[in-house]
Enzyme design. Structure first.
Site, PDB file in Angstrom:
ATOM      1  N   SER A   1      97.055 -31.296  -0.628  1.00  0.00           N
ATOM      2  CA  SER A   1      97.434 -31.044  -2.025  1.00  0.00           C
ATOM      3  C   SER A   1      96.812 -29.713  -2.442  1.00  0.00           C
ATOM      4  O   SER A   1      95.843 -29.258  -1.822  1.00  0.00           O
ATOM      5  CB  SER A   1      96.868 -32.158  -2.907  1.00  0.00           C
ATOM      6  OG  SER A   1      97.016 -31.833  -4.272  1.00  0.00           O
TER       7      SER A   1
ATOM      8  N   TYR B   1      89.721 -37.683  -5.732  1.00  0.00           N
ATOM      9  CA  TYR B   1      90.985 -37.307  -5.072  1.00  0.00           C
ATOM     10  C   TYR B   1      90.855 -35.891  -4.510  1.00  0.00           C
ATOM     11  O   TYR B   1      91.208 -35.630  -3.361  1.00  0.00           O
ATOM     12  CB  TYR B   1      92.126 -37.405  -6.086  1.00  0.00           C
ATOM     13  CG  TYR B   1      93.488 -36.999  -5.561  1.00  0.00           C
ATOM     14  CD1 TYR B   1      94.267 -37.887  -4.826  1.00  0.00           C
ATOM     15  CD2 TYR B   1      94.013 -35.725  -5.830  1.00  0.00           C
ATOM     16  CE1 TYR B   1      95.527 -37.533  -4.371  1.00  0.00           C
ATOM     17  CE2 TYR B   1      95.271 -35.361  -5.374  1.00  0.00           C
ATOM     18  CZ  TYR B   1      96.024 -36.275  -4.645  1.00  0.00           C
ATOM     19  OH  TYR B   1      97.273 -35.910  -4.184  1.00  0.00           O
TER      20      TYR B   1
END
Ligand code: NAD
Length: 254
Positions: free
Chosen positions: A155, A168
């Site tokens: 990501s 995350y």
């Protein structure tokens, strides 16, 4: 699989016709779009997902594409045995796996100090251990055979620090570092390891995240855009492939 074009002036393109591609978390979102993109190029696709029912529905729907060979299996990436069994079953039914896409992931949002320890554990086990274990199981097979690609869905949160998703971010930073290290470790064995770094993607995972609007404006793409990047990442020899063009322009060659 054929080797990619080596011309620096042509877009990286890898012929995946006939390749067997295993995708974790392929029942919906980016995983599903990735399955579709590989099928459209004549690959055979195995979807593994913790939601076995949805994975089955997805496989049946995608099987409607002309010439599509796609199957689904129940998979929990937090269980190493489940990952090995998944690949065994795929190899038994579809043939030797050429590409593993480590895509399964979760992104709970909220203040870090309010995150429960069990949620921290869950994120680490799915987003990070799942990728490491998948790479271990597939990497052993790929390096023995002298070919194969592992593509990890990281990501932009793997290169940026985004408030509200600290753990995350930690898992995705780890996935980027892991992918680069493994890329260097495996490349002489003919095995490519890449990471794709999408921005905000319109899926159920990103719905209502409350990310700052500038981040969403800069980075939002559709799952199909990510899927194209994943296909492009196979065999390009580049450890990192970003997705949002606008942010890529800002950050340069991330
Ligand atoms: P999604 O929630 O739509 O799909 C994730 C899939 O993973 C689901 O089908 C789910 O059932 C499956 N899954 C969850 N836990 C699993 C487990 N333990 N074992 C096997 N399967 C499991 O999410 P998405 O948006 O498609 O995200 C896919 C990947 O892309 C994730 O790694 C995510 O972190 C990453 N990503 C997403 C975005 C975004 O904005 N959507 C941005 C950057 C990166």
């Amino acid at each position: 699989m054929q080797t990619p074009s080596s011309s620096p002036n042509r877009p990286a393109h890898h012929n995946v016709r006939g390749a067997v591609v295993a995708i974790t978390g392929g029942a919906r979102g980016i995983g599903r779009a990735t399955a579709e993109a590989f099928l459209a190029r004549g690959a055979r696709v195995a979807i593994g997902d913790i939601d076995a029912e949805l994975a089955g529905t997805t496989a049946r729907e995608l099987a409607g594409m002309q010439g599509a060979e796609v199957r689904s299996w129940s998979l929990d990436v937090t269980d190493r045995t489940s990952v090995a069994t998944f690949l065994d079953r795929v190899e038994h039914d579809l043939g030797t796996v050429d590409v593993l896409v480590n895509n399964a992931g979760i992104m709970p949002t909220g203040a870090f100090l309010e995150e429960s320890e069990s949620m921290t554990e869950r994120m680490l086990s799915i987003n990070l251990r799942g990728v490491i274990d998948g790479s271990r199981v597939a990497g052993a097979r790929f390096t023995t055979r002298g070919h194969g690609s592992i593509i990890n869905i990281a990501s932009l949160a793997g290169v940026l620090g985004v408030p509200g998703v600290a753990t995350y971010c930690a898992t995705k930073h780890a996935v980027v570092g892991f992918s680069e290290a493994l890329h260097r470790e495996f490349r002489d064995a003919g095995v490519h390891v890449g990471a794709v770094l999408p921005g905000v993607v319109r899926t159920e995972l990103s719905e209502g995240t409350g990310f700052p609007s500038w981040l969403e404006w800069l980075t939002t793409v559709d799952p199909e855009d990510v899927a194209e990047a994943v296909v492009r990442a196979v065999g390009t020899g580049k450890p990192k492939v970003t997705v949002p063009a606008r942010l890529g322009a800002v950050l340069g060659a991330v």
